[in-house]
Enzyme design. Structure first.
Site, PDB file in Angstrom:
ATOM      1  N   SER A 136       0.860  -1.179   0.000  1.00  0.00           N
ATOM      2  CA  SER A 136       0.000   0.000   0.000  1.00  0.00           C
ATOM      3  C   SER A 136       0.895   1.228   0.000  1.00  0.00           C
ATOM      4  CB  SER A 136      -0.874   0.003   1.268  1.00  0.00           C
ATOM      5  OG  SER A 136      -1.496   1.246   1.476  1.00  0.00           O
ATOM      6  N   TYR A 149      -1.948  -1.147  10.993  1.00  0.00           N
ATOM      7  CA  TYR A 149      -2.005  -1.443   9.561  1.00  0.00           C
ATOM      8  C   TYR A 149      -0.735  -0.947   8.873  1.00  0.00           C
ATOM      9  CZ  TYR A 149      -3.222  -0.975   4.641  1.00  0.00           C
ATOM     10  OH  TYR A 149      -3.203  -1.038   3.266  1.00  0.00           O
TER      11      TYR A 149
END
Length: 272
Positions: A136, A149
């Site tokens: 990401s 995360y």
């Protein structure tokens, strides 16, 4: 690319979003596709298109061993592994339990690492393989409420760099995919988690701001990321990283050029 039989791809997190789009596109590209996810009932479209749906949880070692064994038994090879399974554990770091934090790392990093261990011997035997680790832009920069995360994705970036160096002599490429905003269930689930965990305490105001910002944004279609996967597959020598999706390029550029304090200020201004 291996010649003769059709190349074989294993894709995790294939029940929705990007993973499902990867599976359907790769079949059109001529791959034999095994889509893996916990929710097999949500992979009917993949099965209907001629793919294979596997029940697999990346935190269940026995399930991963069985899945890889089935593919080798049926096809004799795995040419492409797309490690896409993952989720976002959101909530203020002060509030998120360490049990939830460990689960985040287990799914986004350790499960991925274990599946890669199971696939690598078969790729080495054929002296070819391509491993795509879906990270990401959140593996290069951090925003509030997504600490665990981001930690998992930062770790995945380093893991991927080390793996690339180790397996390149065996003809195996490791490619990192760094999506920005993409249309999926992910952001809605992450927002609900943040609200559940931190929506009433000291960080309630921050949760409300993040929720408002997310509601105003529209992510890119999954195809934007699928195109990157296909580009990496078609390339004779793929790049080590590809990024795409909403704001991916600008955010990575700004993170590289701004100081930590200036980047912090920019993020918090966006939440006003």
């Amino acid at each position: 690319m291996a010649t003769g039989n059709k190349p074989v791809a294993l894709i995790t997190g294939a029940s929705s979003g990007m993973g499902k789009d990867f599976a359907l596109r790769l079949m059109k590209e001529g791959y034999i596709v095994y889509g893996a996810a916990r929710r097999v009932d949500r992979m009917q479209e993949i099965a209907a298109a001629g793919g294979h749906a596997l029940a697999m949880d990346v935190t269940d070692d026995a399930a991963m061993v069985a899945a890889v064994a089935q593919i080798i038994r049926e096809q004799g090879r795995i040419d492409v592994l797309i490690n896409n399974a993952g989720y976002g554990q959101y909530g203020a770091l002060e509030d998120v339990s360490l049990e939830d934090a460990r689960k985040q790392m287990e799914v986004n990093l350790f499960g991925l690492g274990r599946l890669t261990q199971l696939v690598l011997p078969h790729m080495r035997a054929r002296k070819f393989g391509r491993i795509f680790n879906v990270s990401s832009v959140g593996g290069k920069l951090a925003t509030p409420l997504g600490g665990w995360y981001h930690a998992s994705k930062f770790a995945l970036e380093g893991y991927s760099d080390a793996l690339r160096l180790e397996v390149r002599p065996f003809g195996i490429d490791v490619i990192v995919i760094e999506p920005g905003g993409v249309e999926s269930e992910w952001s809605g689930i992450a927002a609900k988690e943040a609200e559940r965990i931190s929506g009433r305490g000291a960080y309630a105001g921050l949760v409300a701001k993040v929720k408002k910002m997310q509601a105003s944004q529209k992510g890119a279609p999954p195809k934007a990321i699928t195109d990157l996967i296909v580009e990496g597959l078609r390339a004779r020598t793929p790049r080590t990283r590809y990024h795409g999706g909403m704001m991916a390029g600008p955010m990575l550029f700004l993170r590289g050029w701004l100081s930590d304090r200036m980047f912090d200020r920019m993020i918090m201004m966006a939440l006003r």
